[in-house]
Design a protein around this motif. Structure first.
Motif, PDB file in Angstrom:
ATOM      1  N   ALA A 191       0.820  -1.157  -0.035  1.00 39.37           N
ATOM      2  CA  ALA A 191       0.161   0.193   0.012  1.00 39.37           C
ATOM      3  C   ALA A 191       0.711   1.268  -0.097  1.00 39.37           C
ATOM      4  CB  ALA A 191      -1.017  -0.045   1.353  1.00 39.37           C
ATOM      5  N   ASP A 224       2.212   1.260  -3.942  1.00 41.90           N
ATOM      6  CA  ASP A 224       1.127   1.391  -4.735  1.00 41.90           C
ATOM      7  C   ASP A 224      -0.233   2.343  -4.164  1.00 41.90           C
ATOM      8  OD1 ASP A 224      -0.789  -0.611  -6.853  1.00 41.90           O
ATOM      9  OD2 ASP A 224      -0.715   1.425  -7.084  1.00 41.90           O
ATOM     10  N   ALA A 225      -0.437   3.400  -4.624  1.00 45.04           N
ATOM     11  CA  ALA A 225      -1.153   4.352  -3.965  1.00 45.04           C
ATOM     12  C   ALA A 225      -2.948   3.461  -4.432  1.00 45.04           C
ATOM     13  CB  ALA A 225      -1.293   5.619  -4.642  1.00 45.04           C
ATOM     14  N   SER A 226      -2.743   3.108  -5.566  1.00 46.23           N
ATOM     15  CA  SER A 226      -4.275   2.799  -5.965  1.00 46.23           C
ATOM     16  C   SER A 226      -4.653   1.372  -4.728  1.00 46.23           C
ATOM     17  CB  SER A 226      -4.340   2.254  -7.211  1.00 46.23           C
ATOM     18  OG  SER A 226      -3.325   1.059  -7.453  1.00 46.23           O
ATOM     19  N   PHE A 227      -3.674   0.678  -4.250  1.00 51.26           N
ATOM     20  CA  PHE A 227      -3.962  -0.571  -3.682  1.00 51.26           C
ATOM     21  C   PHE A 227      -4.906  -0.114  -2.205  1.00 51.26           C
ATOM     22  CE2 PHE A 227      -3.516  -4.974  -2.354  1.00 51.26           C
ATOM     23  CZ  PHE A 227      -3.244  -4.816  -1.022  1.00 51.26           C
ATOM     24  N   GLN A 228      -5.756  -0.909  -1.894  1.00 52.29           N
ATOM     25  CA  GLN A 228      -6.623  -0.542  -0.613  1.00 52.29           C
ATOM     26  C   GLN A 228      -6.299  -1.619   0.305  1.00 52.29           C
ATOM     27  OE1 GLN A 228     -10.608   0.289  -1.877  1.00 52.29           O
ATOM     28  NE2 GLN A 228     -10.306   2.032  -3.014  1.00 52.29           N
TER      29      GLN A 228
END
Length: 712
Positions: free
Chosen positions: A119, A122-126
């Motif tokens: 996380a 990668d900023a798109s990972f939640q």
């Protein structure tokens, strides 16, 4: 001795140590299988549980030595004992940085850390939301909250270091009172459970109690007894309690000390009690001596047995050693014998000593020749490199291959289906036995009877070991004859003989009549089946039809009666089964109720005993705490008085020094002012002298002297 702190580089990741080229072979050295801190740094180093992680942490702590040698420059080259070359200091440096956690990380925690790193990259990972399960503290997970956690080392130190006694911190005065009370960061909560674990509480629990004034409970006299030392109470403790009661009763009967008239009586009673106690003490000493004597006898007996066992073991070892030497010698002699016999046989085959060529055809035709089975003593080892001929199959040597083979098999191979055999039906629907089953049973009975008769052992005559006398039977006496003297007697004899014939005939006739009566049914059956006349046959046929009709009616009636009886029997069985089930359950319930009641009584009794023991122990602990508190208060008072006197001395000295400094400063200031005044007066006198040169009184020296006199 002061501590020396050595600075070391933090171990980012231990590297595999390799040896240089050395020796004659010139090959690389062995690589270590594991490193000291792999359990912290290596992500592929996985331990099975928290226990293994703590064990690896302890091993890393013990293996690494923190003792450092610091040379002394003055005695660096000394070899004397009292002038050592170096000093040993304890290093507080830790190769593991403080930001690296030494705690054990579970699989879930590692997975969570990996997701957090992903996380962060990668900023798109939640991140998935964490769902916390119900802790269920008062339910099934209650035992998890009564275990003391295993804490690793906060400061890495080996076990062989002896620490000095800690010094008490100086007393700090309490802070001034504030408007609001401080909120403590920790709370101590006491819990009590019905089922105690060994890790939670080792001694039985005793609740707090209050002793009324002017009363000494008898139970408090047992405060010296503790769990494992007198408790639970045995026969000796019960006798001790009874003696204590008798002594208290005797003390109540003693005359008071204020009564001088009964002083002699009191002395006699005390002497008698003292003699009684000495006699009891002598008996106790004798019992102890007897017990010690028995223990000494047992020890001596055990020592003798152990010595005998040791001696037997030595003898057996020596005997086995001699036997092995004997067997080795015999085996050596046997080998030499076989070798000599083989050599003689070889020489016997070729007595003349002719050289024979090898017959290859004969060698290959004979499977016992050297071609097929070479001898190892000739230097041939046919089993060498036999592993090259072993069939190596991926499906048989690896787990994945076995799983693949198993997946190819049908289900009925791995999961066999077993069908239970159906029982053989030997009865009809009406409940009668079938003819085939009846015939099989009769044949089995006949076969069993024939086997019993066949296997019946006849008593064999024992062979005679000695000559025996064969008895000779006695000769039969001759038949007497009567000599008749007249014809009348002969007629009487003939009449008697005729009467005997009649009686014998009547006896035979009666026997035949009885046999006919016994077998009358069989005779009638023969007559019914073998009737020869037509009329008789018709009569028999009509009787047969009537009999069959009666038999059918009887069978129908019996069938109806059997159905009714079956229904009644089913109802009775259900009622009886329900009644017996109820009675059995009531019996089990009553037994369980009695057992639970007995267990409750035993638990209550044990709880009371433990409460009594714990109350005594609590009293001793409270007394000890009170003594420690009083000692602590006295020590604090001494410290406070010492600090007060010390502060008073400091204040007095400070005041004296300050006053002296202030006086000096004022005196110096006054002297400077006086000097300034004197210099000003001198300058004025000089000016006046220049103005009035003839007057001696106007001389500056005179004015200076007047000023000094005025100052004095």
């Amino acid at each position: 001795m002061s501590h020396v702190v050595t600075i070391e580089e933090p171990q980012a990741k231990p590297q595999v140590s390799q040896t240089r080229f050395g020796g004659k072979s010139g090959a690389w050295g062995n690589v270590s299988a594991s490193r000291t801190y792999d359990f912290l740094y290596d992500p592929l180093f996985i331990v099975s549980s928290e226990k293994d992680h703590n064990q690896a942490n302890i091993q890393a702590t013990v293996i690494r030595s923190k003792l450092r040698r610091v040379p002394r420059f003055r005695t660096m080259f000394s070899s004397l004992f009292h002038y050592p070359r170096y000093s040993v200091y304890w290093s507080k440096a830790d190769p593991v940085p403080s930001f690296i956690s030494r705690d054990w990380k579970r699989h879930e925690q590692r997975h969570r850390e990996a997701l957090q790193q992903l996380a962060a990259i990668d900023a798109s990972f939640q991140m998935p939301k964490e769902v916390y399960e119900d802790p269920d503290v008062t339910g099934k997970n209650r035992y998890k909250y009564f275990e003391r956690p295993f804490l690793p080392f906060y400061q890495q130190m080996p076990f062989n270091v002896v620490f000095a006694s800690t010094r008490a911190d100086p007393y700090t005065f309490p802070p001034p009172p504030t408007k609001y009370l401080p909120i403590p960061s920790k709370y101590t909560v006491g819990t009590q459970t019905d089922y105690r674990d060994a890790e939670v509480q080792t001694d039985p629990y005793s609740p707090e109690y209050v002793v009324c004034q002017d009363s000494i409970p008898e139970l408090l006299t047992l405060a010296t007894l503790t769990w494992g030392r007198g408790l639970p109470a045995g026969q000796a403790e019960v006798e001790m309690i009874e003696r204590a009661r008798e002594k208290r009763a005797w003390e109540d009967t003693l005359p008071p000390l204020s009564d001088t008239s009964q002083f002699e009586k009191r002395r006699r009673m005390m002497n008698a009690m003292e003699r009684k106690e000495w006699a009891f003490r002598e008996q106790e000493i004798e019992k102890l001596q007897e017990i010690r004597l028995e223990v000494l006898k047992e020890l001596l007996k055990k020592r003798d047995e152990n010595q005998n066992e040791v001696n037997m073991a030595r003898l057996n070892a020596q005997w086995s050693k001699l036997q092995e030497a004997k067997e080795a010698k015999l085996a050596q002699i046997q080998r030499k014998h076989v070798s000599a016999i083989r050599k003689l046989m070889g020489k016997g085959k070729n007595i003349e000593g002719k050289l024979e060529r090898r017959n290859i055809i004969k060698d290959y035709c004979d499977y016992a020749s050297q071609v097929y089975g070479p001898l190892s003593r000739l230097g041939r080892f046919p089993d060498n490199n036999s592993e090259d001929f072993v069939v190596k199959n991926h499906y048989l040597n690896t787990y994945e291959g076995l799983v693949e083979l198993e997946s190819c098999l049908p289900d009925f191979v791995t999961q066999p289906r077993i069908k239970p055999p159906k029982p053989k039906v030997t009865t009809t629907k009406d409940g009668f036995l079938k003819r085939a089953a009846r015939v099989d049973r009769e044949l089995a009975e006949v076969h069993k009877a024939l086997l019993e008769k066949k296997n019946k052992d006849f008593e064999a005559k024992k062979p005679m070991r000695f000559l025996q006398r064969k008895p000779v039977p006695q000769p039969r006496l001759p038949t007497p004859t009567l000599e008749m003297s007249s014809n009348e007697e002969e007629d009487i004899e003939m009449a008697v003989i005729y009467l005997q014939k009649l009686l014998r005939g009547r006896v035979v006739q009666n026997m035949m009549f009885e046999g006919k009566e016994k077998r009358l049914e069989l005779i009638q059956e023969l007559r019914t089946s073998h009737a020869l006349q037509e009329d008789d046959r018709l009569v028999k046929k009509a009787e047969k039809q009537v009999t069959l009709a009666l038999q059918r009616q009887r069978n129908l009636h019996e069938h109806k009666v059997s159905l009714v009886e079956n229904h009644l029997a089913g109802l009775e069985g259900r009622v009886l089964a329900d009644m017996f089930d109820f009675l059995s359950k009531e019996l089990v319930r009553l037994q369980e109720e009695r057992r639970v009641h007995a267990l409750a009584m035993l638990a209550e009794r044990q709880r009371r005993m433990r409460e009594a023991e714990e109350s005594g122990r609590r009293q001793v602990e409270q007394r000890r705490l009170q003594e420690e508190d009083q000692i602590f208060k006295e020590v604090i008072k001494v410290h406070q008085s010492t600090v007060t006197s010390y502060l008073e001395d400091i204040i007095l000295n400070t005041e004296e020094n300050t006053a002296e400094e202030q006086a000096r400063a004022e005196i110096e200031k006054m002297a400077e002012e006086i000097n300034d005044i004197a210099y000003e007066m001198e300058s004025r006198e000089e000016l006046s002298a220049e103005a009035y040169p003839g007057s001696p009184s106007d001389h500056p020296q005179a004015h200076r002297g007047h000023a000094q006199d005025a100052f004095c």
